[in-house]
Design a protein around this motif. Structure first.
Motif, PDB file in Angstrom:
ATOM      1  N   UNK A 178      33.861  18.185 -14.274  1.00 45.13           N
ATOM      2  CA  UNK A 178      34.179  19.527 -13.783  1.00 45.13           C
ATOM      3  C   UNK A 178      33.919  20.499 -14.930  1.00 45.13           C
ATOM      4  N   UNK A 179      33.034  21.463 -14.685  1.00 45.40           N
ATOM      5  CA  UNK A 179      32.660  22.393 -15.764  1.00 45.40           C
ATOM      6  C   UNK A 179      33.674  23.532 -15.883  1.00 45.40           C
ATOM      7  N   UNK A 203      35.440  29.660 -11.442  1.00 43.49           N
ATOM      8  CA  UNK A 203      35.128  30.057 -10.063  1.00 43.49           C
ATOM      9  C   UNK A 203      36.291  29.760  -9.119  1.00 43.49           C
ATOM     10  N   UNK A 204      36.978  28.687  -9.408  1.00 40.90           N
ATOM     11  CA  UNK A 204      38.060  28.284  -8.496  1.00 40.90           C
ATOM     12  C   UNK A 204      39.256  29.230  -8.581  1.00 40.90           C
ATOM     13  N   UNK A 205      39.311  29.998  -9.667  1.00 48.27           N
ATOM     14  CA  UNK A 205      40.486  30.849  -9.885  1.00 48.27           C
ATOM     15  C   UNK A 205      40.198  32.339  -9.737  1.00 48.27           C
ATOM     16  N   UNK A 206      38.971  32.728 -10.110  1.00 46.70           N
ATOM     17  CA  UNK A 206      38.684  34.160 -10.205  1.00 46.70           C
ATOM     18  C   UNK A 206      38.896  34.882  -8.883  1.00 46.70           C
ATOM     19  N   UNK A 207      38.439  34.268  -7.800  1.00 48.53           N
ATOM     20  CA  UNK A 207      38.590  34.933  -6.506  1.00 48.53           C
ATOM     21  C   UNK A 207      39.838  34.506  -5.757  1.00 48.53           C
ATOM     22  N   UNK A 208      40.691  33.835  -6.459  1.00 44.78           N
ATOM     23  CA  UNK A 208      41.900  33.340  -5.804  1.00 44.78           C
ATOM     24  C   UNK A 208      43.115  33.796  -6.609  1.00 44.78           C
ATOM     25  N   UNK A 209      43.707  32.878  -7.363  1.00 44.21           N
ATOM     26  CA  UNK A 209      44.948  33.209  -8.075  1.00 44.21           C
ATOM     27  C   UNK A 209      44.794  34.415  -9.003  1.00 44.21           C
ATOM     28  N   UNK A 210      43.690  34.459  -9.753  1.00 48.49           N
ATOM     29  CA  UNK A 210      43.537  35.550 -10.714  1.00 48.49           C
ATOM     30  C   UNK A 210      43.363  36.891 -10.019  1.00 48.49           C
ATOM     31  N   UNK A 225      47.872  24.542  -8.236  1.00 48.90           N
ATOM     32  CA  UNK A 225      46.406  24.647  -8.305  1.00 48.90           C
ATOM     33  C   UNK A 225      45.802  24.093  -7.007  1.00 48.90           C
ATOM     34  N   UNK A 226      45.940  24.893  -5.959  1.00 49.93           N
ATOM     35  CA  UNK A 226      45.470  24.463  -4.638  1.00 49.93           C
ATOM     36  C   UNK A 226      43.966  24.628  -4.472  1.00 49.93           C
ATOM     37  N   UNK A 227      43.362  25.318  -5.415  1.00 46.87           N
ATOM     38  CA  UNK A 227      41.929  25.604  -5.275  1.00 46.87           C
ATOM     39  C   UNK A 227      41.093  24.822  -6.293  1.00 46.87           C
ATOM     40  N   UNK A 228      41.621  23.717  -6.766  1.00 49.23           N
ATOM     41  CA  UNK A 228      40.913  22.932  -7.790  1.00 49.23           C
ATOM     42  C   UNK A 228      39.506  22.550  -7.317  1.00 49.23           C
ATOM     43  N   UNK A 229      38.554  22.471  -8.253  1.00 43.04           N
ATOM     44  CA  UNK A 229      37.189  22.086  -7.883  1.00 43.04           C
ATOM     45  C   UNK A 229      37.159  20.763  -7.119  1.00 43.04           C
TER      46      UNK A 229
END
Lengths: 333, 333
Positions: free
Chosen positions: B41-42, B48-55, B9-13
């Motif tokens: 953290x909501x 948001x942290x995942x949608x444009x990245x891992x997902x 999880x490199x893109x954590x909030x």
């Protein structure tokens, strides 16, 4: 002419090891055993140690010349203090010189350095100069971790090492980056420490401006470059990420890899990803005293495929010569 | 089903890193910052942290599930003391659990452990149990060097680690052997420390009877096994020299390699020398936050050749499942 860049005198007459054991016992007892305590080693003993080993294999395989240095795992710079290391190093280097004097057509010398943990690398400059100027050696083995697996020295790219590099450049000799035995139980010497050190050194070079400071400094990274060719994509990407020059434009002007990879798929990968000008022929894997090698597995065979593979390689002799070579490679398929 | 075994999880909030910085500053000032200080953290921030990245990348590349753990380089077990490590670890693992809860079809959890230099590994058993039994995680990342590059712990094969292994076996979960950042200036984290640790662990396993003691213990060695496949001939020879069982008969019953090698020649070598049952698909090289990866070099492309290469691989899910998979690999050729 076929030159093997990576030979160690693993079959040295027993007197050398006797001295080493006396020296270590002496150090523990607070006695500095002088080099004059080295048992006399006759020319015949030296001949005997080589005729049925390195020389026999040279002849059988058609290599012409071996670049020959003291046994790497026995350098053990972490044992004793600077004086211990200096005496041991001088004894080992002198013996290599005797080998080269007896067989000037078969061997050429590379020296061990009297490194010691916490001691400035420049303290090895005098022994390097003696070996090159007086004994005719053409390079040195440089240990990036004289602590033997604790990695307490600054990286090879630190100014800590620069005065020794100045001497290397002055003498126009390269260094093979080569650790010795490990006294850290995490690291098996030949199975982990050697390979890790190769990988580590490459990455240190990649992140530094060392070769901008020393454009003529040359290093050989042995054991096929550690993990580097297998992870070439990683290093290429890291160079880009870190805004470093392209590997081919920078590092590969000063860094070379040997071919000491002990199976055909590894050799094939090396030749696929590393430019041919950066590959130096090394035969270590099938010479006496190599751990985990083709020689030891008893599965040696002449391999036409491997011959073809290597046929077009040039051999970049560390001394600076470049000679074409073709040879009958004996390799573990 | 295509499972990526190596996601972090490199893109954590940003709140997670804010807490970490506060925690480190607190430790320096003698204050133990509690986990309650973690900024809220909501769910939307996580999405948001995942949608444009891992997902996004999962969808684009057709992978189904990512085995997901906290950012490896941020584990930094060497920072602070055991309490520092425990709080940080719990915060990171809880966040992975929230990811998995939000996207149960896309992610499955693997935990960080609250290791700390000089602290018994068994002290991590409770957190492992919590993550497996309460959070549904399927494995852990085990750091063989919590000192961050000083290698002060006993080897992974020492009885020092056994009580933690007993818990792993009891819970029937494997560990990925994964170091974190390096505080030894000799070792660049992703360019040397990671790869060295992989190689080191394999050689530790090779020289020990660990898997005779724990026949059901399983390790994944990431980054394509460090240097091991490239030097497979060396390891095969070492096993023979050291009178160890053949690698296929012993080590490969318990040790697996991922495919996180960032160029095609490396992947080809891996597939050539390591039995397919010991290779686990990992996609790390083209995911966000990977250093020196295909993703970062901007040279991603669909590669039919690589697809073919991987097409017949089975994916050995660390949890024990075996599923066939075929996927469109995006790789740096």
């Amino acid at each position: 002419m076929i030159i093997d860049c990576h030979g160690h005198y693993t079959t040295a007459p027993a007197g050398l090891q006797t001295f080493r054991e006396d020296q270590i016992a002496g150090f523990k007892g607070g006695i500095d055993v002088p080099l004059s305590a080295l048992p006399k080693i006759s020319d015949d003993q030296i001949r005997d140690s080589l005729e049925n080993a390195q020389l026999k294999l040279q002849r059988a395989r058609g290599t012409d010349l071996t670049i020959f240095s003291p046994r790497a795992s026995a350098m053990a710079h972490h044992i004793g203090n600077e004086t211990t290391s200096r005496r041991w190093t001088e004894g080992c280097n002198d013996l290599i010189h005797r080998v080269v004097s007896l067989y000037p057509d078969n061997f050429i010398g590379v020296c061990q350095l009297p490194q010691s943990p916490g001691v400035a690398p420049v303290n090895s400059a005098a022994e390097l100069e003696r070996c090159v100027k007086e004994l005719g050696f053409i390079g040195c083995n440089l240990n990036p971790d004289p602590s033997g697996g604790h990695w307490t020295s600054p990286p090879l790219t630190d100014r800590h090492w620069y005065p020794l590099y100045e001497k290397m450049v002055e003498l126009d000799v390269p260094a093979m980056v080569h650790v010795s035995s490990s006294c850290n139980p995490n690291f098996h010497a030949t199975g982990a420490h050697y390979i890790n050190a190769d990988t580590t050194a490459f990455m240190q070079f990649l992140t530094s401006d060392l070769f901008a400071d020393f454009p003529r400094l040359r290093f050989i990274i042995p054991h096929g470059g550690g993990a580097v060719p297998y992870h070439w994509g990683r290093y290429r990407g890291l160079a880009q990420d870190l805004k470093r020059p392209r590997l081919a434009d920078y590092l590969l002007k000063n860094v070379f890899f040997d071919t000491c990879v002990y199976h055909l798929p590894g050799i094939e990968l090396l030749l696929k990803v590393i430019p041919v000008d950066n590959i130096i022929f090394g035969f270590r894997g099938s010479m006496p005293g190599s751990r985990g090698s083709a020689h030891r597995t008893g599965r040696l065979r002449n391999d036409a495929e491997a011959f073809e593979l290597f046929g077009n390689l040039r051999c970049n002799l560390p001394g600076g010569l470049e000679v074409g070579f073709a040879f009958l490679l004996v390799i573990l398929a």
